[in-house]
Design a protein around this motif. Structure first.
Motif, PDB file in Angstrom:
ATOM      1  N   ARG A 113       0.662  -1.079   0.015  1.00 51.91           N
ATOM      2  CA  ARG A 113      -0.148  -0.111   0.001  1.00 51.91           C
ATOM      3  C   ARG A 113       0.775   1.176  -0.069  1.00 51.91           C
ATOM      4  NH1 ARG A 113      -3.612  -1.757   4.943  1.00 51.91           N
ATOM      5  NH2 ARG A 113      -1.709  -2.751   5.569  1.00 51.91           N
ATOM      6  N   LYS A 114       2.057   1.068   0.733  1.00 48.57           N
ATOM      7  CA  LYS A 114       2.990   2.492   0.566  1.00 48.57           C
ATOM      8  C   LYS A 114       3.274   2.829  -0.890  1.00 48.57           C
ATOM      9  CE  LYS A 114       7.241   4.109   2.211  1.00 48.57           C
ATOM     10  NZ  LYS A 114       8.753   3.941   3.070  1.00 48.57           N
ATOM     11  N   ILE A 115       3.511   1.698  -1.565  1.00 46.19           N
ATOM     12  CA  ILE A 115       4.111   2.186  -2.877  1.00 46.19           C
ATOM     13  C   ILE A 115       2.832   2.711  -3.697  1.00 46.19           C
ATOM     14  CG2 ILE A 115       4.660   0.947  -5.366  1.00 46.19           C
ATOM     15  CD1 ILE A 115       6.208  -0.946  -3.865  1.00 46.19           C
ATOM     16  N   THR A 162      -7.333   2.245   5.515  1.00 45.14           N
ATOM     17  CA  THR A 162      -7.053   0.971   6.000  1.00 45.14           C
ATOM     18  C   THR A 162      -5.685   0.676   6.588  1.00 45.14           C
ATOM     19  OG1 THR A 162      -5.989   0.379   3.921  1.00 45.14           O
ATOM     20  CG2 THR A 162      -8.428   0.274   3.864  1.00 45.14           C
ATOM     21  N   ILE A 163      -4.809   1.493   6.267  1.00 41.83           N
ATOM     22  CA  ILE A 163      -3.463   1.596   7.023  1.00 41.83           C
ATOM     23  C   ILE A 163      -3.788   1.929   8.489  1.00 41.83           C
ATOM     24  CG2 ILE A 163      -1.044   2.546   7.189  1.00 41.83           C
ATOM     25  CD1 ILE A 163      -1.079   2.706   4.295  1.00 41.83           C
ATOM     26  N   ILE A 164      -4.496   3.040   8.807  1.00 40.94           N
ATOM     27  CA  ILE A 164      -4.807   3.505  10.020  1.00 40.94           C
ATOM     28  C   ILE A 164      -5.527   2.593  10.764  1.00 40.94           C
ATOM     29  CG2 ILE A 164      -6.020   5.100  11.326  1.00 40.94           C
ATOM     30  CD1 ILE A 164      -5.551   7.069   9.334  1.00 40.94           C
ATOM     31  N   ALA A 165      -6.642   1.765  10.250  1.00 43.24           N
ATOM     32  CA  ALA A 165      -7.195   0.447  10.826  1.00 43.24           C
ATOM     33  C   ALA A 165      -6.320  -0.701  11.105  1.00 43.24           C
ATOM     34  CB  ALA A 165      -8.448   0.169   9.838  1.00 43.24           C
ATOM     35  N   ASP A 166      -5.180  -0.799  10.594  1.00 47.02           N
ATOM     36  CA  ASP A 166      -4.423  -1.808  10.840  1.00 47.02           C
ATOM     37  C   ASP A 166      -3.448  -1.642  11.954  1.00 47.02           C
ATOM     38  OD1 ASP A 166      -5.099  -3.826   8.965  1.00 47.02           O
ATOM     39  OD2 ASP A 166      -4.062  -3.179   7.329  1.00 47.02           O
ATOM     40  N   LEU A 167      -3.325  -0.340  12.219  1.00 54.09           N
ATOM     41  CA  LEU A 167      -2.224   0.006  13.206  1.00 54.09           C
ATOM     42  C   LEU A 167      -2.837   0.066  14.662  1.00 54.09           C
ATOM     43  CD1 LEU A 167      -0.349   2.985  11.429  1.00 54.09           C
ATOM     44  CD2 LEU A 167       0.399   0.698  11.712  1.00 54.09           C
ATOM     45  N   PHE A 168      -4.130   0.207  14.723  1.00 57.35           N
ATOM     46  CA  PHE A 168      -4.848   0.356  16.122  1.00 57.35           C
ATOM     47  C   PHE A 168      -5.936  -0.629  16.346  1.00 57.35           C
ATOM     48  CE2 PHE A 168      -2.766   4.416  14.784  1.00 57.35           C
ATOM     49  CZ  PHE A 168      -2.207   4.872  15.849  1.00 57.35           C
ATOM     50  N   GLU A 169      -5.884  -0.980  17.797  1.00 59.67           N
ATOM     51  CA  GLU A 169      -6.986  -1.882  18.193  1.00 59.67           C
ATOM     52  C   GLU A 169      -8.343  -1.050  18.223  1.00 59.67           C
ATOM     53  OE1 GLU A 169      -6.716  -4.994  18.502  1.00 59.67           O
ATOM     54  OE2 GLU A 169      -4.708  -5.315  18.845  1.00 59.67           O
ATOM     55  N   ARG A 230       6.322  -2.114   4.738  1.00 62.22           N
ATOM     56  CA  ARG A 230       5.174  -2.894   4.953  1.00 62.22           C
ATOM     57  C   ARG A 230       4.341  -2.823   6.320  1.00 62.22           C
ATOM     58  NH1 ARG A 230       5.126  -5.911   0.548  1.00 62.22           N
ATOM     59  NH2 ARG A 230       7.232  -6.157  -0.685  1.00 62.22           N
ATOM     60  N   ILE A 231       3.405  -2.797   6.417  1.00 60.88           N
ATOM     61  CA  ILE A 231       2.498  -2.747   7.540  1.00 60.88           C
ATOM     62  C   ILE A 231       1.644  -3.881   7.983  1.00 60.88           C
ATOM     63  CG2 ILE A 231       0.858  -1.496   8.999  1.00 60.88           C
ATOM     64  CD1 ILE A 231       1.814   1.074   7.320  1.00 60.88           C
ATOM     65  N   GLN A 232       1.888  -4.528   8.864  1.00 60.54           N
ATOM     66  CA  GLN A 232       1.157  -5.733   9.079  1.00 60.54           C
ATOM     67  C   GLN A 232      -0.370  -5.674   9.246  1.00 60.54           C
ATOM     68  OE1 GLN A 232       2.965  -8.503   9.799  1.00 60.54           O
ATOM     69  NE2 GLN A 232       1.616 -10.030  10.131  1.00 60.54           N
ATOM     70  N   ARG A 233      -0.866  -6.852   8.241  1.00 60.60           N
ATOM     71  CA  ARG A 233      -2.244  -6.652   8.545  1.00 60.60           C
ATOM     72  C   ARG A 233      -2.781  -7.471   9.452  1.00 60.60           C
ATOM     73  NH1 ARG A 233      -4.158  -5.189   3.215  1.00 60.60           N
ATOM     74  NH2 ARG A 233      -2.624  -5.105   1.666  1.00 60.60           N
ATOM     75  N   ARG A 234      -3.732  -7.039  10.145  1.00 58.13           N
ATOM     76  CA  ARG A 234      -4.242  -7.739  11.631  1.00 58.13           C
ATOM     77  C   ARG A 234      -5.077  -8.663  11.101  1.00 58.13           C
ATOM     78  NH1 ARG A 234      -3.207  -5.644  16.193  1.00 58.13           N
ATOM     79  NH2 ARG A 234      -2.182  -3.642  16.276  1.00 58.13           N
TER      80      ARG A 234
END
Length: 476
Positions: A113-115, A162-169, A230-234
């Motif tokens: 997603r970063k790219i 979606t990146i923000i949603a992956d970073l936080f509970e 790369r950001i881990q998908r929960r």
């Protein structure tokens, strides 16, 4: 080695700070450790930096979106456009935006997603800068440039949440997403003010399109430096999304699409069976129709109302009076911040007592706004002051993209052009005058009040299905 500790302030599980390792994954055995000071390079700090970068990008995105409405009178005069052709500028932008959204949604669910974000920022910044050099003989190229900017914008609006949603509970996610979405009205309002301010200070409206590309360059550099590659998908157990109470899962494997694959048609078919998703999307469509039309035409509407009242003279000079855009932009910023904060806080409090709080808040807001809008339209000729004042884990980006597609296809993609075309038709029925030009756009705006009321009804219907659909989405 001791297991990583769970940090309560962010709701994230800390893992060992190994070089190059993804962050945001669950701790190994879940063992809790004693509280320790958070290092500056901890996931908590990095997550805040990522959110700050994404919010800055969202701010620029919507600034660029509303540059044209902020100087619509100057552009109309420069190219010699009718109301219909003027509205076409925003319509083409939104059409390209909505058509590109499903493509970026599909890619965002499967690839890095970063790219995608970086490419989108680079693309729309370059096109916006290029459009600032278009002369009056090339109106069609200017229209095309706005469409290309819409494509770049779609990549950001679809993937960044979606990146923000992956970073936080779940406990923190609503708050952080609310902060992210605050920059929609803030950016929109600043877009009006930037465009009007640059046109007024330089005497040339083209300069308005040379500021946001510079800001986009800054956003791109920050994205490269501060956002992990790369950001881990929960997983589904640790995620509870986002849009209409949805959840998502599956991990993002470096360089490889997700192992659990479905076709885009299968995703759409599943979402079509989700009643709360369908009705909330229709409510969002009605809201987009109203905001798209008002966002494009309010500065021009207010100018024509002032002409009728004799407050301002006709625009004959190179740069027209842009005070309406400055005022409207400031009001958009202020009311947008208050509205987002009030809505999020009301939802947070009422959701504890009533599971249907979210759609009912939306419905109430739409009904009230429709009534206020109709009242403002009716009194504008005599008083300018009163006028001023739920989805499965693997389909999150696809769901966002579909809502963007539907809401813009039936909403603000057509409403700017439709309002302008109706205004043209009404003006053609009588002799040209300031009074007829004002009354034509006033009558056209009346449609928005009724569409807003329909939006409230759609959100009421959403409340009938949201609990069942949310339970279905929460199944492992």
């Amino acid at each position: 080695m001791e297991p990583p500790c769970a940090h309560e302030d962010t709701g994230l599980q800390l893992q060992a700070l190994l070089e190059g390792q993804n962050y945001g994954a669950a701790a190994g055995d879940g063992t809790r450790c004693p509280a320790v000071p958070v290092p500056r390079n901890s996931p908590a700090v990095r997550n805040c930096l990522v959110v700050a970068v994404l919010c800055f990008g969202n701010f620029i995105n919507f600034m660029d979106w509303f540059l044209v409405p902020g100087i619509v009178l100057d552009i109309q005069k420069y190219f010699g456009l009718s109301d219909g052709k003027t509205g076409l500028l925003q319509t083409v932008f939104t059409l390209c935006y909505m058509l590109a959204a499903p493509i970026f949604g599909y890619l965002g669910d499967r690839y890095n997603r970063k790219i995608i974000l970086g490419a989108g920022i680079l693309f729309w910044s370059g096109v916006t800068l290029g459009s600032s050099f278009i002369t009056e003989s090339y109106y069609r190229i200017f229209v095309l440039s706005r469409g290309l900017v819409g494509i770049g914008t779609a990549s950001y609006s679809t993937i960044a949440p979606t990146i923000i949603a992956d970073l936080f509970e779940e406990g923190k996610r609503t708050t952080v997403l609310s902060i992210f979405y605050i920059f929609i009205p803030v950016g929109s309002g600043c877009g009006y003010m930037l465009a009007a301010g640059m046109a007024q200070s330089t005497g040339d409206w083209h300069w308005a399109f040379r500021v946001t590309p510079c800001m986009g360059g800054v956003a791109l550099v920050l994205l490269i430096l501060l956002v992990p590659h790369r950001i881990q998908r929960r997983t589904a157990r640790h995620r509870a999304l986002s849009i209409s109470g949805t959840r998502r899962g599956a991990h993002e494997t470096p360089g490889v699409p997700r192992t659990t694959k479905t076709t885009w048609c299968q995703d759409v078919g599943s979402l079509a069976k989700n009643c709360s998703f369908v009705w909330s999307s229709l409510g969002l469509t009605a809201m987009a129709f109203v905001t798209g039309a008002l966002g494009m035409w309010v500065p021009l509407f207010l100018y024509r109302a002032q002409l009728v009242q004799g407050i301002v003279p006709p625009c004959l000079q190179e740069s027209c009076n842009s005070s309406n855009s400055l005022i409207f932009g400031g009001i958009t910023v202020g009311t947008g911040i208050v509205g987002v904060i009030a809505g999020a806080e009301a939802a947070r409090r009422l959701r504890k007592m009533y599971n249907k709080a979210d759609p009912l808040i939306c419905a109430t807001s739409m009904f009230i706004s429709a009534l206020c809008l109709y009242t403002a339209l009716m009194v504008a000729q005599t008083s300018i002051l009163s006028t001023f004042y739920v989805v499965t884990p693997r389909r999150q980006s696809t769901a966002i993209a579909l809502q963007i597609l539907l809401s813009h296809l039936l909403g603000d993609a057509g409403s700017p052009y439709l309002i302008g075309a109706i205004s043209n038709a009404l003006q053609a029925q009588g002799a040209p005058s300031f009074q007829s030009s004002f009354q034509s756009i006033q009558s056209s705006f009346a449609i928005c009040a009724f569409v807003g009321a329909f939006g409230g009804a759609f959100f009421l219907l959403t409340s009938l299905y949201i609990e069942g659909d949310r339970r279905e989405a929460e199944r492992p």
